[in-house]
Write a protein that holds these residues in place. Structure first.
Motif, short mmCIF file in Angstrom:
data_model
loop_
_atom_site.label_atom_id
_atom_site.label_comp_id
_atom_site.label_asym_id
_atom_site.label_seq_id
_atom_site.Cartn_x
_atom_site.Cartn_y
_atom_site.Cartn_z
N ILE A 146 0.83 -1.21 0.00
CA ILE A 146 0.00 0.00 0.00
C ILE A 146 0.86 1.25 0.00
O ILE A 146 0.47 2.29 -0.53
CB ILE A 146 -0.93 0.01 1.23
CG1 ILE A 146 -1.84 -1.21 1.23
CG2 ILE A 146 -1.76 1.29 1.29
CD1 ILE A 146 -2.66 -1.35 2.50
N LEU A 147 2.06 1.14 0.56
CA LEU A 147 2.92 2.32 0.75
C LEU A 147 3.67 2.66 -0.54
O LEU A 147 4.89 2.59 -0.62
CB LEU A 147 3.89 2.07 1.90
CG LEU A 147 3.23 1.82 3.26
CD1 LEU A 147 4.29 1.53 4.30
CD2 LEU A 147 2.38 3.01 3.67
N THR A 148 2.93 3.02 -1.57
CA THR A 148 3.52 3.47 -2.82
C THR A 148 3.97 4.92 -2.67
O THR A 148 3.59 5.61 -1.72
CB THR A 148 2.50 3.37 -3.96
OG1 THR A 148 1.38 4.24 -3.65
CG2 THR A 148 2.00 1.94 -4.13
N VAL A 149 4.77 5.40 -3.62
CA VAL A 149 5.24 6.79 -3.57
C VAL A 149 4.06 7.77 -3.61
O VAL A 149 4.03 8.73 -2.83
CB VAL A 149 6.25 7.07 -4.71
CG1 VAL A 149 6.65 8.54 -4.72
CG2 VAL A 149 7.48 6.18 -4.56
N PRO A 150 3.05 7.57 -4.51
CA PRO A 150 1.91 8.49 -4.49
C PRO A 150 1.15 8.47 -3.16
O PRO A 150 0.66 9.51 -2.70
CB PRO A 150 1.02 7.98 -5.63
CG PRO A 150 1.96 7.31 -6.56
CD PRO A 150 2.98 6.66 -5.67
N THR A 151 1.05 7.30 -2.52
CA THR A 151 0.36 7.22 -1.23
C THR A 151 1.13 8.00 -0.16
O THR A 151 0.53 8.74 0.63
CB THR A 151 0.21 5.76 -0.79
OG1 THR A 151 -0.49 5.03 -1.80
CG2 THR A 151 -0.58 5.67 0.51
N LEU A 152 2.44 7.85 -0.14
CA LEU A 152 3.26 8.59 0.83
C LEU A 152 3.16 10.10 0.57
O LEU A 152 3.08 10.90 1.51
CB LEU A 152 4.71 8.13 0.74
CG LEU A 152 4.98 6.67 1.16
CD1 LEU A 152 6.43 6.29 0.91
CD2 LEU A 152 4.62 6.46 2.63
N ALA A 153 3.13 10.48 -0.72
CA ALA A 153 2.97 11.90 -1.05
C ALA A 153 1.61 12.41 -0.60
O ALA A 153 1.48 13.56 -0.15
CB ALA A 153 3.14 12.10 -2.56
N THR A 154 0.60 11.55 -0.69
CA THR A 154 -0.75 11.93 -0.25
C THR A 154 -0.76 12.24 1.24
O THR A 154 -1.31 13.27 1.67
CB THR A 154 -1.74 10.79 -0.55
OG1 THR A 154 -1.83 10.61 -1.97
CG2 THR A 154 -3.12 11.09 0.01
N PHE A 155 -0.16 11.36 2.04
CA PHE A 155 -0.15 11.59 3.49
C PHE A 155 0.72 12.80 3.85
O PHE A 155 0.41 13.54 4.80
CB PHE A 155 0.33 10.34 4.22
CG PHE A 155 -0.68 9.23 4.22
CD1 PHE A 155 -1.91 9.40 4.84
CD2 PHE A 155 -0.43 8.02 3.60
CE1 PHE A 155 -2.86 8.40 4.84
CE2 PHE A 155 -1.37 7.01 3.60
CZ PHE A 155 -2.60 7.20 4.22
N ALA A 156 1.79 13.02 3.08
CA ALA A 156 2.62 14.21 3.32
C ALA A 156 1.81 15.48 3.04
O ALA A 156 1.88 16.46 3.80
CB ALA A 156 3.85 14.17 2.42
N LEU A 157 1.04 15.46 1.95
CA LEU A 157 0.19 16.61 1.62
C LEU A 157 -0.83 16.87 2.72
O LEU A 157 -1.02 18.02 3.15
CB LEU A 157 -0.52 16.38 0.29
CG LEU A 157 -1.60 17.41 -0.07
CD1 LEU A 157 -0.98 18.79 -0.27
CD2 LEU A 157 -2.39 16.98 -1.29
N LEU A 158 -1.50 15.82 3.17
CA LEU A 158 -2.52 15.99 4.21
C LEU A 158 -1.90 16.57 5.48
O LEU A 158 -2.51 17.41 6.15
CB LEU A 158 -3.20 14.65 4.50
CG LEU A 158 -4.02 14.05 3.35
CD1 LEU A 158 -4.59 12.70 3.75
CD2 LEU A 158 -5.13 15.00 2.92
N GLY A 159 -0.69 16.11 5.82
CA GLY A 159 -0.01 16.66 6.99
C GLY A 159 0.32 18.13 6.82
O GLY A 159 0.13 18.93 7.74
N MET A 160 0.78 18.52 5.63
CA MET A 160 1.11 19.91 5.36
C MET A 160 -0.13 20.79 5.42
O MET A 160 -0.10 21.90 5.97
CB MET A 160 1.79 20.04 3.99
CG MET A 160 3.18 19.41 3.93
SD MET A 160 3.95 19.55 2.30
CE MET A 160 4.32 21.31 2.26
#
Length: 307
Positions: free
Chosen positions: A159-173
């Protein structure tokens, strides 16, 4: 939103697709290069597209709408998957056919087609709802669909693909109100903007690699298209009608759920030898018919949501 704008965006999209089809037919982009471009698009450019949305100001209302969107997408995709598996079990479909049909019916092409379309129609907010689609898509695809393709066990790490990690980074920002410095935002935004032409050109190249007449002879593709392009969006509309979201946001979520079959289905069907020809033809047929189904879905959504 006027229907002229919708039709104009469909025309623009299929012009990009036509460029890709021409490049494929002329041999400018061969199948191996297309696979490389697909990896480049999903592994590099898509994360930049996601992270470029950090410039947005998303308040409490925005996060509430995002949570609702995740719930709607989980309910719609999860319901489509459960219904497909049940129906195919009743008809005693063999395992590989069950895996192929379930993926075709359940998963929409949110990234390569939905994101550029929604960005054009709804603006920057489309990236936020693409995050909702990515979260639900990846969780369902890599925990349930992948074992159907491979016959193996659930792999949560997948599940931890690069787009998924970028998604969670965006939500955190967004939650913390963090923005990129102006020069960094310019670079990220410029790279992220490549998602629209490149993803649509890739779809065009895929079309050029197939016999279009064979697509229309594939009877199962008509069933897949009817379910993926029309029935599932219709059910999503009924759910969206009662949700506390503005009409524009409802339409954006609806367009993501109304997208044709995901190209990821074709990729994994080839890798696992799971009816690859059926999957490829169904994905492409669904994509071609999207030019007809999208205006119908949007018109119905505008009527029901009062947009």
């Amino acid at each position: 939103m006027s229907m002229n704008l919708v039709l104009q965006q469909i025309l623009i999209i299929f012009c990009y697709v036509a460029v890709g089809a021409g490049a494929g037919k002329l041999g400018i982009i061969d199948p191996n290069q297309r696979k490389y471009l697909t990896k480049l698009c999903s592994g590099l450019i898509l994360p930049f597209t996601i992270l470029s949305a950090a410039s947005m100001e998303v308040g409490e209302e925005g996060f509430r709408s995002l949570g609702i969107a995740i719930g709607i997408m989980a309910l719609t995709m999860g319901g489509a998957m459960a219904g497909s598996l049940l129906l195919l079990h009743v008809f005693h479909a063999e395992d590989k056919l069950r895996a192929a049909m379930t993926s075709l019916i359940t998963f929409p092409n949110c990234t390569f087609l939905g994101l550029p379309l929604c960005q054009a129609l709804f603006g920057e907010i489309a990236v936020l709802y693409n995050c909702a689609a990515l979260i639900v898509f990846n969780v369902l695809f890599f925990t349930i669909q992948m074992p159907l393709f491979t016959g193996g066990k659930i792999n949560l790490k997948a599940i931890l693909t690069v787009p998924t990690l970028a998604t969670f980074a965006l939500l955190g920002m967004l939650a913390l109100g963090i923005h990129w410095p102006a020069p960094v935002q310019t670079v990220i935004g410029s790279i992220g903007s490549m998602i629209t032409p490149l993803s649509l050109i890739i779809i065009g190249v895929m079309l050029s690699e197939n016999d279009l007449f064979a697509l229309f002879r594939e009877k199962v593709a008509y069933l897949v298209m009817a379910l993926r392009n029309f029935l599932i969006p219709a059910l999503a509309m009924l759910v969206l009608m009662i949700m506390p979201m503005c009409a524009g946001d409802k339409l954006c979520v609806l367009v993501y759920l109304a997208c044709p079959c995901a190209t990821l289905t074709t990729i994994y069907s080839i890798q696992t030898d799971t009816h690859p020809e059926l999957c490829a033809r169904s994905v492409l047929f669904s994509t071609i018919c999207f030019a007809i189904s999208l205006p119908v879905v949007i018109a119905a959504g505008q009527f029901l949501f009062g947009a």
